[in-house]
Motif scaffolding. Structure first.
Motif, mmCIF file in Angstrom:
data_model
loop_
_atom_site.group_PDB
_atom_site.id
_atom_site.type_symbol
_atom_site.label_atom_id
_atom_site.label_comp_id
_atom_site.label_asym_id
_atom_site.label_seq_id
_atom_site.Cartn_x
_atom_site.Cartn_y
_atom_site.Cartn_z
ATOM 1 N N LEU A 163 0.834 -1.235 -0.146
ATOM 2 C CA LEU A 163 0.115 -0.130 0.024
ATOM 3 C C LEU A 163 0.835 1.324 0.159
ATOM 4 O O LEU A 163 0.302 2.361 -0.006
ATOM 5 C CB LEU A 163 -0.756 -0.130 1.282
ATOM 6 C CG LEU A 163 -1.824 -0.893 1.381
ATOM 7 C CD1 LEU A 163 -2.754 -1.006 2.739
ATOM 8 C CD2 LEU A 163 -2.822 -1.007 0.204
ATOM 9 N N PHE A 164 2.007 1.072 0.093
ATOM 10 C CA PHE A 164 3.004 2.255 0.146
ATOM 11 C C PHE A 164 3.988 2.373 -1.181
ATOM 12 O O PHE A 164 4.583 1.293 -1.460
ATOM 13 C CB PHE A 164 3.677 2.365 1.290
ATOM 14 C CG PHE A 164 2.926 2.380 2.650
ATOM 15 C CD1 PHE A 164 2.721 3.637 3.105
ATOM 16 C CD2 PHE A 164 2.490 1.157 3.155
ATOM 17 C CE1 PHE A 164 1.930 3.613 4.409
ATOM 18 C CE2 PHE A 164 1.636 1.303 4.495
ATOM 19 C CZ PHE A 164 1.577 2.758 4.961
ATOM 20 N N LYS A 165 3.987 3.419 -1.851
ATOM 21 C CA LYS A 165 4.915 3.367 -3.102
ATOM 22 C C LYS A 165 6.089 3.891 -2.888
ATOM 23 O O LYS A 165 7.096 3.908 -3.638
ATOM 24 C CB LYS A 165 4.047 4.216 -3.981
ATOM 25 C CG LYS A 165 3.829 5.672 -3.708
ATOM 26 C CD LYS A 165 2.841 6.643 -4.874
ATOM 27 C CE LYS A 165 3.456 6.483 -6.192
ATOM 28 N NZ LYS A 165 2.657 7.143 -6.915
ATOM 29 N N HIS A 166 6.340 4.787 -1.911
ATOM 30 C CA HIS A 166 7.755 5.421 -1.425
ATOM 31 C C HIS A 166 8.895 4.626 -0.671
ATOM 32 O O HIS A 166 8.516 4.051 0.426
ATOM 33 C CB HIS A 166 7.436 6.480 -0.776
ATOM 34 C CG HIS A 166 6.549 7.645 -1.167
ATOM 35 N ND1 HIS A 166 6.988 8.257 -2.726
ATOM 36 C CD2 HIS A 166 5.419 7.977 -1.160
ATOM 37 C CE1 HIS A 166 5.897 9.092 -2.909
ATOM 38 N NE2 HIS A 166 4.820 8.769 -2.087
ATOM 39 N N CYS A 167 9.621 3.925 -1.347
ATOM 40 C CA CYS A 167 10.419 3.068 -0.684
ATOM 41 C C CYS A 167 11.916 3.098 -1.132
ATOM 42 O O CYS A 167 12.206 3.023 -2.600
ATOM 43 C CB CYS A 167 9.963 1.693 -1.005
ATOM 44 S SG CYS A 167 10.676 0.140 -0.135
ATOM 45 N N ASN A 168 12.926 2.983 -0.237
ATOM 46 C CA ASN A 168 14.164 3.282 -0.696
ATOM 47 C C ASN A 168 14.955 2.192 -1.147
ATOM 48 O O ASN A 168 16.351 2.147 -1.292
ATOM 49 C CB ASN A 168 15.027 4.140 0.443
ATOM 50 C CG ASN A 168 14.586 5.361 0.812
ATOM 51 O OD1 ASN A 168 13.881 6.093 0.045
ATOM 52 N ND2 ASN A 168 14.414 5.918 2.128
ATOM 53 N N VAL A 169 14.395 0.887 -0.667
ATOM 54 C CA VAL A 169 15.235 -0.030 -0.799
ATOM 55 C C VAL A 169 15.427 -0.576 -2.275
ATOM 56 O O VAL A 169 14.777 -0.381 -3.382
ATOM 57 C CB VAL A 169 14.690 -1.516 -0.134
ATOM 58 C CG1 VAL A 169 14.300 -1.204 1.200
ATOM 59 C CG2 VAL A 169 13.125 -1.717 -0.940
ATOM 60 N N SER A 170 16.578 -1.642 -2.624
ATOM 61 C CA SER A 170 17.037 -1.909 -3.872
ATOM 62 C C SER A 170 16.153 -3.141 -4.433
ATOM 63 O O SER A 170 16.087 -3.412 -5.377
ATOM 64 C CB SER A 170 18.410 -1.979 -3.973
ATOM 65 O OG SER A 170 18.992 -2.942 -3.110
ATOM 66 N N ARG A 171 15.781 -3.965 -3.528
ATOM 67 C CA ARG A 171 15.083 -5.151 -3.636
ATOM 68 C C ARG A 171 14.382 -5.647 -2.550
ATOM 69 O O ARG A 171 14.462 -5.450 -1.349
ATOM 70 C CB ARG A 171 16.168 -6.102 -3.672
ATOM 71 C CG ARG A 171 15.712 -7.621 -4.112
ATOM 72 C CD ARG A 171 16.758 -8.641 -4.597
ATOM 73 N NE ARG A 171 16.217 -9.843 -4.882
ATOM 74 C CZ ARG A 171 17.127 -10.904 -5.327
ATOM 75 N NH1 ARG A 171 18.185 -10.438 -5.961
ATOM 76 N NH2 ARG A 171 16.426 -12.160 -5.207
ATOM 77 N N VAL A 172 13.037 -6.274 -2.918
ATOM 78 C CA VAL A 172 12.110 -6.652 -1.858
ATOM 79 C C VAL A 172 11.709 -8.086 -2.234
ATOM 80 O O VAL A 172 11.616 -8.527 -3.210
ATOM 81 C CB VAL A 172 10.718 -5.919 -1.891
ATOM 82 C CG1 VAL A 172 9.748 -6.439 -1.006
ATOM 83 C CG2 VAL A 172 11.100 -4.370 -1.722
ATOM 84 N N ASN A 173 11.878 -9.058 -0.966
ATOM 85 C CA ASN A 173 11.900 -10.536 -1.318
ATOM 86 C C ASN A 173 10.741 -10.769 -0.036
ATOM 87 O O ASN A 173 10.581 -10.311 0.868
ATOM 88 C CB ASN A 173 12.884 -11.283 -1.218
ATOM 89 C CG ASN A 173 13.784 -10.969 -2.352
ATOM 90 O OD1 ASN A 173 14.813 -10.289 -2.285
ATOM 91 N ND2 ASN A 173 13.664 -11.733 -3.391
ATOM 92 N N SER A 174 10.055 -11.875 -0.394
ATOM 93 C CA SER A 174 9.344 -12.632 0.534
ATOM 94 C C SER A 174 9.196 -14.023 0.170
ATOM 95 O O SER A 174 9.450 -14.508 -1.088
ATOM 96 C CB SER A 174 7.805 -12.005 0.644
ATOM 97 O OG SER A 174 6.986 -12.709 1.710
ATOM 98 N N ASN A 175 8.874 -14.852 1.166
ATOM 99 C CA ASN A 175 8.822 -16.287 0.796
ATOM 100 C C ASN A 175 7.567 -16.807 1.440
ATOM 101 O O ASN A 175 7.050 -16.577 2.526
ATOM 102 C CB ASN A 175 10.077 -17.148 1.288
ATOM 103 C CG ASN A 175 10.111 -17.077 2.674
ATOM 104 O OD1 ASN A 175 10.662 -16.224 3.179
ATOM 105 N ND2 ASN A 175 10.100 -18.527 3.430
ATOM 106 N N ARG A 176 6.949 -17.844 0.530
ATOM 107 C CA ARG A 176 5.809 -18.551 1.356
ATOM 108 C C ARG A 176 6.012 -19.840 1.821
ATOM 109 O O ARG A 176 6.202 -20.723 0.789
ATOM 110 C CB ARG A 176 4.479 -18.668 -0.021
ATOM 111 C CG ARG A 176 3.293 -19.001 0.549
ATOM 112 C CD ARG A 176 2.429 -17.899 1.370
ATOM 113 N NE ARG A 176 1.028 -17.970 1.652
ATOM 114 C CZ ARG A 176 0.441 -17.273 2.531
ATOM 115 N NH1 ARG A 176 0.696 -16.461 3.058
ATOM 116 N NH2 ARG A 176 -0.921 -17.675 2.660
ATOM 117 N N GLY A 177 5.638 -20.182 3.117
ATOM 118 C CA GLY A 177 6.188 -21.503 3.648
ATOM 119 C C GLY A 177 4.878 -22.364 3.497
ATOM 120 O O GLY A 177 3.855 -21.967 2.826
ATOM 121 N N THR A 178 5.236 -23.728 3.761
ATOM 122 C CA THR A 178 4.015 -24.582 3.735
ATOM 123 C C THR A 178 2.768 -24.173 4.623
ATOM 124 O O THR A 178 1.786 -24.303 4.058
ATOM 125 C CB THR A 178 4.560 -25.934 4.500
ATOM 126 O OG1 THR A 178 5.792 -26.501 3.812
ATOM 127 C CG2 THR A 178 3.406 -27.151 4.245
#
Length: 247
Positions: A92-107
């Protein structure tokens, strides 16, 4: 025109090279005087204004905490998101300084989020931030047990007293058993996990605390955990009202 007409007939499939397809329609699209872009930009501008006004008005909550955390992420850093509340708020937030975003979905959804973040931090020289819910954090707390603890890892735990996601997704939010069997409330002291595994520890109880904690949290040169305590009773109401908000 024949290609476009056929393409729009959704009960047919056309095997075609994408470069050829877009080459054929490019001229017709460019030559049209369309106000589509302007209309879209107007909607985007209005949406941004609604978002900013909403954030300025809401009480202390998960949403308010994210509105303070996201702009303060270090430039060029990387972000890991646990499942599933943090993913929903972050998008929901468009302002982000990061170079990469990751997430993982577990079982079971939340499995392994902390372990993944620890591994990601170990192969990146810059700061890696994990934003996690309290249940996700506790579920994978063994991920902190690392003899080569990366000093660049920063973990922000949104502690709303249980699985807050179940208060705003259809189904569980309407059941009498919500608190006992879905939220799984706890009274664990997260500072003890920091002490056991060698992390610096910070705690924010409100917006003022959070604003004051973020700078030393990131300036510190050791691995650190920041616990952000929010009121679980209001978080769902705040999030639902966001999608109905107008100015």
């Amino acid at each position: 025109e024949q290609i476009i007409d056929t393409f729009c007939n959704l009960n047919k499939q056309i095997g075609i090279d994408p470069y050829y397809f877009f080459e054929q329609i490019a001229d017709s699209i460019i030559s049209q005087n369309s106000d589509y872009r302007n209309r879209w930009k107007n909607i985007e501008t209005y949406g941004d204004a609604c978002h900013d006004q909403f954030v300025s008005e809401i009480e202390w909550s998960d949403f308010k905490a994210f509105s303070r955390i996201i702009p303060q992420l270090p430039i060029g850093s990387r972000l890991q998101l646990s499942n599933g509340t943090s993913v929903r708020y972050h998008q929901l937030f468009k302002h982000c300084n990061v170079s990469r975003v990751n997430s993982n979905r577990g079982t079971s959804g939340i499995d392994g989020s902390t372990s993944t973040a620890m591994g990601a931090a170990s192969v990146y020289e810059g700061v890696t931030t994990l934003i996690s819910g309290d249940i996700s954090f506790l579920y994978d707390s063994n991920g902190l047990w690392n003899s080569n603890l990366p000093s660049n890892i920063r973990i922000i735990v949104l502690n709303n007293g249980g699985g807050g996601i179940f208060r705003f997704i259809n189904g569980p939010s309407e059941l009498e058993e919500l608190e006992a069997y879905f939220e799984t409330p706890h009274h664990l002291d997260l500072s003890l996990f920091a002490r056991i595994y060698g992390f610096e520890f910070y705690r924010a109880n409100d917006e003022k605390d959070l604003s004051e904690m973020l700078h030393p949290f990131y300036e510190n040169r050791k691995a650190a955990i920041l616990e952000v305590i929010t009121p679980h009773q209001v978080n769902a109401d705040v999030l639902r009202s966001y999608f109905k908000y107008k100015i």
